[in-house]
Design a protein around this motif. Sequence first.
Motif, PDB file in Angstrom:
ATOM      1  N   LYS A  81      -5.567  24.120  16.555  1.00  0.00           N
ATOM      2  CA  LYS A  81      -4.152  23.797  16.716  1.00  0.00           C
ATOM      3  C   LYS A  81      -3.717  23.810  18.172  1.00  0.00           C
ATOM      4  CE  LYS A  81      -1.233  25.825  14.018  1.00  0.00           C
ATOM      5  NZ  LYS A  81      -0.524  26.876  13.261  1.00  0.00           N
ATOM      6  N   GLU A  82      -4.173  24.789  18.921  1.00  0.00           N
ATOM      7  CA  GLU A  82      -3.743  24.902  20.305  1.00  0.00           C
ATOM      8  C   GLU A  82      -4.269  23.736  21.143  1.00  0.00           C
ATOM      9  OE1 GLU A  82      -1.621  26.982  21.467  1.00  0.00           O
ATOM     10  OE2 GLU A  82      -1.414  28.115  19.614  1.00  0.00           O
ATOM     11  N   LYS A 136      11.586  29.450  17.540  1.00  0.00           N
ATOM     12  CA  LYS A 136      11.710  30.900  17.605  1.00  0.00           C
ATOM     13  C   LYS A 136      13.059  31.324  17.028  1.00  0.00           C
ATOM     14  CE  LYS A 136       8.763  31.572  21.673  1.00  0.00           C
ATOM     15  NZ  LYS A 136       8.713  32.061  23.077  1.00  0.00           N
ATOM     16  N   LYS A 152       8.058  20.272  26.263  1.00  0.00           N
ATOM     17  CA  LYS A 152       8.801  20.728  25.093  1.00  0.00           C
ATOM     18  C   LYS A 152       9.717  21.874  25.490  1.00  0.00           C
ATOM     19  CE  LYS A 152       5.416  24.152  23.557  1.00  0.00           C
ATOM     20  NZ  LYS A 152       6.318  25.281  23.797  1.00  0.00           N
ATOM     21  N   ASN A 165       7.882  24.623  15.214  1.00  0.00           N
ATOM     22  CA  ASN A 165       8.221  26.014  14.921  1.00  0.00           C
ATOM     23  C   ASN A 165       9.214  26.517  15.967  1.00  0.00           C
ATOM     24  OD1 ASN A 165       6.431  25.988  12.798  1.00  0.00           O
ATOM     25  ND2 ASN A 165       4.746  26.842  13.990  1.00  0.00           N
ATOM     26  N   TYR A 214      10.775  16.831  23.941  1.00  0.00           N
ATOM     27  CA  TYR A 214       9.379  16.795  23.535  1.00  0.00           C
ATOM     28  C   TYR A 214       8.777  15.488  23.997  1.00  0.00           C
ATOM     29  CZ  TYR A 214      10.687  20.406  20.190  1.00  0.00           C
ATOM     30  OH  TYR A 214      11.158  21.532  19.590  1.00  0.00           O
ATOM     31  N   SER A 218      -2.462  20.555  20.154  1.00  0.00           N
ATOM     32  CA  SER A 218      -1.111  20.521  20.705  1.00  0.00           C
ATOM     33  C   SER A 218      -1.132  20.081  22.164  1.00  0.00           C
ATOM     34  CB  SER A 218      -0.457  21.899  20.587  1.00  0.00           C
ATOM     35  OG  SER A 218       0.846  21.892  21.117  1.00  0.00           O
ATOM     36  N   LYS A 219      -2.107  20.580  22.927  1.00  0.00           N
ATOM     37  CA  LYS A 219      -2.204  20.206  24.331  1.00  0.00           C
ATOM     38  C   LYS A 219      -2.534  18.722  24.492  1.00  0.00           C
ATOM     39  CE  LYS A 219      -3.542  24.798  25.971  1.00  0.00           C
ATOM     40  NZ  LYS A 219      -4.624  25.627  26.564  1.00  0.00           N
ATOM     41  N   SER A 275      11.130  25.595  25.578  1.00  0.00           N
ATOM     42  CA  SER A 275      10.389  26.853  25.593  1.00  0.00           C
ATOM     43  C   SER A 275      10.520  27.629  24.285  1.00  0.00           C
ATOM     44  CB  SER A 275      10.870  27.734  26.758  1.00  0.00           C
ATOM     45  OG  SER A 275      12.276  27.998  26.625  1.00  0.00           O
ATOM     46  N   ASN A 292      10.915  25.959   9.498  1.00  0.00           N
ATOM     47  CA  ASN A 292      10.334  25.034  10.458  1.00  0.00           C
ATOM     48  C   ASN A 292      10.813  23.615  10.174  1.00  0.00           C
ATOM     49  OD1 ASN A 292       8.808  27.195  11.445  1.00  0.00           O
ATOM     50  ND2 ASN A 292       7.190  26.824   9.938  1.00  0.00           N
ATOM     51  N   TYR A 332       3.067  21.256  16.836  1.00  0.00           N
ATOM     52  CA  TYR A 332       1.677  21.031  16.477  1.00  0.00           C
ATOM     53  C   TYR A 332       1.543  19.727  15.700  1.00  0.00           C
ATOM     54  CZ  TYR A 332       1.168  26.059  17.406  1.00  0.00           C
ATOM     55  OH  TYR A 332       1.174  27.292  17.995  1.00  0.00           O
ATOM     56  N   LYS A 345       7.387  25.611  19.348  1.00  0.00           N
ATOM     57  CA  LYS A 345       5.984  25.239  19.384  1.00  0.00           C
ATOM     58  C   LYS A 345       5.818  23.983  18.538  1.00  0.00           C
ATOM     59  CE  LYS A 345       3.936  29.813  20.155  1.00  0.00           C
ATOM     60  NZ  LYS A 345       2.942  30.802  19.648  1.00  0.00           N
TER      61      LYS A 345
END
Length: 431
Positions: free
Chosen positions: A300-301, A351, A311, A349, A2, A304-305, A313, A356, A318, A316
């Motif tokens: 949030k998106e 997968k 990071k 988060n 990250y 995050s950017k 794959s 989390n 945030y 996620k």
Amino acid sequence: MYLFKTPHPALRALICILTFLISGTTYYTYGGASNTNEVTLYTAYTGVVVDQQTKEPLVAATIAVQGTNISTITNNEGEFLIKIPSDVPKHIINVYFLGYADTTINLRNLDTTHVIIGLETAITELPEVMIDSKDPATIMRAVLKNKGINYLDDHTIMTAFYRETIKKRRSYVSLSEAVVDVYKNPYTSKNKDAIKLYRARKSTDYKKLDTLTLKLQGGPSSTLYIDVMKHPENLFTDRMLETYEFNFDASTTINDRLIYVLNFEQKPQIQELLYYGKVYIDAQTLAMTKAIFSLNLKDKERASKLFVRKKPSKAKVYPTLATYTIHYREKDTKWYYGYGSIDLVFKINWKKRLFNSTYRLNVEMAITDWKKNTEQVTLKPSERLKSSVVINDQASGFSDPAFWGQYNVIEPEKSIESAIKKIQKQLRKLN
């Protein structure tokens, strides 16, 4: 890996890095901090600052030694430790906190431990006529215009204590501390301030960090970038009246002086992720005495950017909190950087994982002493602490109780002390 980057060009020095677990530690001690001498004798006083009525601790209250530039602040439990050199004839301290009446205490009349200092509230409502005659946006313009008058116009060398902590959920998993010299330029100068590392130490519980280690790149340099009076473009640009709305909050006092409190937030039509918060302004001189501001993270998106460069794959990341605080202190009618802190929270988060991970990073730096740099001594490039430094990689060890010597530091919280003991215990088992 990250890689968290700065959320705004104005804070590009603040970069957070979350990397795979690495091993190996090094202990560093550099040539002495400029304002002090290792053999100096001193008397150490410990105590707590509380609200006189409620007995609640006052966080980041200032304790300053009268007639000197020596000072410290209270920790999150209101506790403090201040070391006064023996050549200071009178051990008199001034204690002050925004919204409370300041007090003066002769420490020689008290025990050196368990000093309890209660402050009385001193809230003053801003008269309506003053609100009507003062436009908050006009006040902000005047604050920036008066920067050269209200803030230090000397070259100075400041001794500072720096701390950075990392929490995973509610548990402290990493703690790094350092004493540094800050070579600070006048507030009207466009030259960057420089930092020299004197001494540093850390303690990290890698087991609690899963397979990853969260690190903060930038270290003490990060806290210098939130000095908004030195770098007003970081928060209030020339377009501030186009992008921000200002309004009055209830006024308060510090050192028996009236303080305007202004709220600000970005205008609804502005799509860029900007800041919201409060600024505290001395009504007499129109000098900013304190600022607390946070980055808008509602999208949030987009947030995050702004933070994340790289990071895995399968995850996620945030940012859920990014808050910055700056306190200024006054000496001989001039204000200067006294304390800065940065509070960041990231949620990860994964997968195909039920739970989390949440990490909280906090950095803070307090100026504990300073002197005028009359000869304008500068640091060689090799002496400068790079803005890319990771303090956590610079030092290790918490075994020596006299590690800091006569240097003033911020007392660790009980929860931090507990974390250190647990980490030391686990390290002993491994060895």
